[in-house]
Write a protein that holds these residues in place. Sequence first.
Motif, short mmCIF file in Angstrom:
data_model
loop_
_atom_site.label_atom_id
_atom_site.label_comp_id
_atom_site.label_asym_id
_atom_site.label_seq_id
_atom_site.Cartn_x
_atom_site.Cartn_y
_atom_site.Cartn_z
N ALA A 256 39.24 34.35 44.54
CA ALA A 256 39.88 35.54 43.71
C ALA A 256 39.14 35.55 42.52
O ALA A 256 39.12 36.51 41.78
N GLY A 257 38.83 34.29 41.83
CA GLY A 257 38.28 34.08 40.45
C GLY A 257 37.11 34.49 40.47
O GLY A 257 36.41 34.74 39.44
N SER A 258 35.96 34.39 41.63
CA SER A 258 34.55 34.51 41.25
C SER A 258 34.21 35.86 41.89
O SER A 258 33.25 36.62 40.72
N GLU A 259 34.31 36.27 42.83
CA GLU A 259 33.89 37.58 43.25
C GLU A 259 34.05 38.79 42.43
O GLU A 259 32.99 39.34 42.08
N SER A 260 35.18 38.97 42.02
CA SER A 260 35.36 40.12 41.14
C SER A 260 34.88 39.87 39.61
O SER A 260 34.31 41.10 39.07
N THR A 261 34.83 38.61 39.19
CA THR A 261 34.21 38.23 38.05
C THR A 261 32.83 38.75 38.06
O THR A 261 32.20 39.56 36.92
N ALA A 262 32.03 38.35 39.10
CA ALA A 262 30.77 38.32 39.07
C ALA A 262 30.29 39.97 39.10
O ALA A 262 29.40 40.34 38.54
#
Length: 451
Positions: A256-262
């Motif tokens: 949840a924390g990585s894909e959207s932030t990227a």
Amino acid sequence: MKSPTAPGRWPVLGHAPALITRRLQFLSSLSSLSSVGEVVRIRLGPIPAYVVTSPAAVQKLLVPGDRDYDRGRLMAKASVWFGDSLLTSHGPSHEQQRRSLRSAFTSEQVDSHVRHVQDSARTLVKSWTPGEMLAMDELMKDLALTNTAQSLFSTSLTTGSLESIRLHMPALFKSVIFRTILPSGLERMPTFGNFRFRKAMRSLDDAVAAIIAARRAESGDKHGDLLDSLLAAQDDQGNMLPDKQIRDHVMTMLVAGSESTAAVLSWALYEIFRDPDLARRVREEVGALPADQAFTAADVLALTCVNNVISETLRRYPVPFIMRRSLKPVRLGEIELPAGAEIVYSPYLLHHDPRWFPDPLRFDPDRWSSERHGSVPKGAYLPFGAGAHVCIGKRMALAGLATALAVICSHWQLEPVAGQRIREVATGTVHPNRMPMIPRRLPADEWERAA
Ligand code: HEM
């Protein structure tokens, strides 16, 4: 009252072809049907689903809490991989998890995340050479994943475990959303894709289990990271969380924390650097930050222009859709829905509704200036959801995004490569199909200050 059916329905397949081949255009086209109803019916093959198109009805769906809904068919299936965690649970079990994880998202944790992001973004920008071609989308995926992993595990993140997470997480990102849509039997077939997915899951599980075991074996020193908070968290009966549940939370945060932030970072850089005037405004603002000091969340969240860019990026390129399922008959707007109805809310649809966001495809950070943004109704802008399931990492995400943009934009001028068509691809996020960019040196005085 019955909900109207969206146009473009195929025999047998319903709206599945439109959702697969042109998901974003299809979703945003539904906002024009809001004049005929606040809830539009679509068919996913034989299954009816209800897309909520009006901000007021979406608020009604999300905000009273989630006693009347569970997470819908996608998350029911995802629980095979993410177990029992915030993303997959609902009702009292979810409320209890949320309470026990509160200590993992304090302002100290957010400040510590900002320091990780500042350090890793600095290392990244110092590795670039002027004129080289960079695959910015891939670099931002790696940066976001490294930052989330560092905030979760800090010093326990050995080079080996970080490498394993970096190596196997992309396979998980790539196929998890399709796997939630596919019939379950297809996952057991002996295909290369299934083999690769299972191997990635096993390797990630092993890496995470090894980190948890090593931390448990330590003498109790504090690391001040998210894993410390998870290991100290207690349920309502005062019991510590079992390893299996900590693993489920860790996997959830990594995904949840990585894909959207990227995705947001890539789009923000793209939009900043294709508009020279915006690039200049951002650079002037970030140039005033003390480059030799550790930033705090307060420092970066005070950057008006950078944060308006982030708000607009989250409007223009948000999560495409999220599902719920009614546990009893419910009423949304004028429409009565039966128990078991699959319900869709789409930040993409809401954020491209010209009633609230005129000329919605235009990237305009000044929509968020204090004079203008008051006109957006509640429920029309939901990049982080709302209500019981509002993103638990929202502040961490916003501070991390502003930090990464501040570091990158204070070191380089990035040039989008001419003649490349950048397309929006919708999976769990809206990410670019590619993002080649070329770093160019800043004027000498700005470069010296940043270095
Ligand atoms: C730009 C970055 C991010 C975006 C756009 C984003 C978006 C969202 C959205 C829309 C939801 C609501 C889902 C729903 O209604 O069911 C959500 C939930 C969640 N997010 Fe984020 N998120 C981001 C970053 C993060 C980060 C950094 C973390 C953690 C490290 C995180 C962890 C979660 C979790 C655990 C949930 C489930 C919350 C719950 O159901 O109680 N997200 N996110």
